[in-house]
Design an enzyme around this catalytic site. Sequence first.
Site, PDB file in Angstrom:
ATOM      1  N   ARG A  22       0.843  -1.187   0.000  1.00 56.22           N
ATOM      2  CA  ARG A  22       0.000   0.000   0.000  1.00 56.22           C
ATOM      3  C   ARG A  22       0.885   1.247   0.000  1.00 56.22           C
ATOM      4  O   ARG A  22       1.940   1.293   0.644  1.00 56.22           O
ATOM      5  CB  ARG A  22      -0.931   0.030   1.217  1.00 56.22           C
ATOM      6  CG  ARG A  22      -2.141  -0.884   1.082  1.00 56.22           C
ATOM      7  CD  ARG A  22      -3.076  -0.405  -0.022  1.00 56.22           C
ATOM      8  NE  ARG A  22      -4.264  -1.244  -0.181  1.00 56.22           N
ATOM      9  CZ  ARG A  22      -4.370  -2.241  -1.039  1.00 56.22           C
ATOM     10  NH1 ARG A  22      -3.316  -2.582  -1.785  1.00 56.22           N
ATOM     11  NH2 ARG A  22      -5.490  -2.929  -1.161  1.00 56.22           N
ATOM     12  N   GLU A  81      -3.870   8.114  -5.020  1.00 56.67           N
ATOM     13  CA  GLU A  81      -3.978   7.560  -6.370  1.00 56.67           C
ATOM     14  C   GLU A  81      -5.113   8.223  -7.129  1.00 56.67           C
ATOM     15  O   GLU A  81      -6.181   8.473  -6.566  1.00 56.67           O
ATOM     16  CB  GLU A  81      -4.187   6.040  -6.288  1.00 56.67           C
ATOM     17  CG  GLU A  81      -2.999   5.339  -5.660  1.00 56.67           C
ATOM     18  CD  GLU A  81      -3.170   3.835  -5.526  1.00 56.67           C
ATOM     19  OE1 GLU A  81      -4.298   3.340  -5.728  1.00 56.67           O
ATOM     20  OE2 GLU A  81      -2.171   3.153  -5.224  1.00 56.67           O
ATOM     21  N   HIS A  84      -1.210   0.528  -9.912  1.00 54.85           N
ATOM     22  CA  HIS A  84      -1.969  -0.305  -8.966  1.00 54.85           C
ATOM     23  C   HIS A  84      -2.724  -1.407  -9.716  1.00 54.85           C
ATOM     24  O   HIS A  84      -3.916  -1.646  -9.467  1.00 54.85           O
ATOM     25  CB  HIS A  84      -2.942   0.554  -8.152  1.00 54.85           C
ATOM     26  CG  HIS A  84      -3.351  -0.085  -6.858  1.00 54.85           C
ATOM     27  ND1 HIS A  84      -3.713   0.633  -5.742  1.00 54.85           N
ATOM     28  CD2 HIS A  84      -3.463  -1.403  -6.495  1.00 54.85           C
ATOM     29  CE1 HIS A  84      -4.037  -0.195  -4.754  1.00 54.85           C
ATOM     30  NE2 HIS A  84      -3.879  -1.434  -5.185  1.00 54.85           N
TER      31      HIS A  84
END
Length: 338
Positions: free
Chosen positions: A246, A275, A294
Amino acid sequence: MNRLRVLFCQQRFAPGKTWEALGSTILKNHHVKACSADQVEETLQSFKPHVLVPWWHPLPRSIIEKAPSSLGLVQQFGVGLDNVDVDACTDNGIWVARLASQSTGNADSVAEHAVLLMLALSRRLNASMNIVREGKPYGSLCGTSLMGKRVAVAGLGDIGVAVVKRLEGWGMDIVAVRKNVNADIPRGISPGTISRVYSLDELPQVVSSCDFTLCAIKYDRKENRHLFGTELFSKFNGSTFINIARGGLVDEAALYQALEDGSVGQAGLDVFEKEPLSVSSPLQTHPNVILTGHNAGVTDLFYKQGTKAFARNCDSFANGQLVQFGVNRPTNPRVQLS
């Protein structure tokens, strides 16, 4: 079985794989709807879902408290819940659950991506491609072999275990870092594959002796936000850092400075604290960095196996049964589960 209204906060899993297509297949007993990120709050009120799937969309307290009374379950399609205010859900009687990384193909997919980043960085993929594109003489670039190198896998959850299993047989010295240093080595890892297990307190010592450090640590904003910061990056001795856990675990400004002064030689990042990563971030153009969006776990395998696990939880919820991999237990739940 009760028919549920299930709302996804993004219109598709990936190109060619829409959420609404699940309504005619694996979720055919339920009514499935997907909306774009800017329509979430409006659709919550008009559709009045029983189950809400955040995917990438943040669910702060402000959204949870205004959600219709029909909402009884926030079910993430994946592992991460750092974008969900779980306390707010609990206070409002809403159950929260995730999918297990190991049983859905997510851990395997992310582990493959971790190895991809290791290889791309060690073999200097960006620079190698530029040699061909720019017509430069061949043979002017030397990569680094993984054979004989030392790698630290920080975190021995499902993803960390999947990474170790993939690196077994590559001729690397694999060490691990975990919170409970005395716990048994997880099943599936052959005896002797991990040469030593260290505690989190020993992380500075570990990174200073490794060629690669791979972060697969479970993120907890209260406990380990910016665990990888200025002090820890100063111990890297020019080695490579990879994060597939993360983004909140990493102080990105500190990482950039460490790349600039050479403390960290290279970095591969699939996750970021905010993000999408800003296009103005200096990490975007750093020559020793590889960034991916991601998408380590976004694979056909995860979609196929994850939808099955997701459907099982929806069916359990519809039947008044406790869902798997729940993370809270509301005192006054909107829907009673047993």
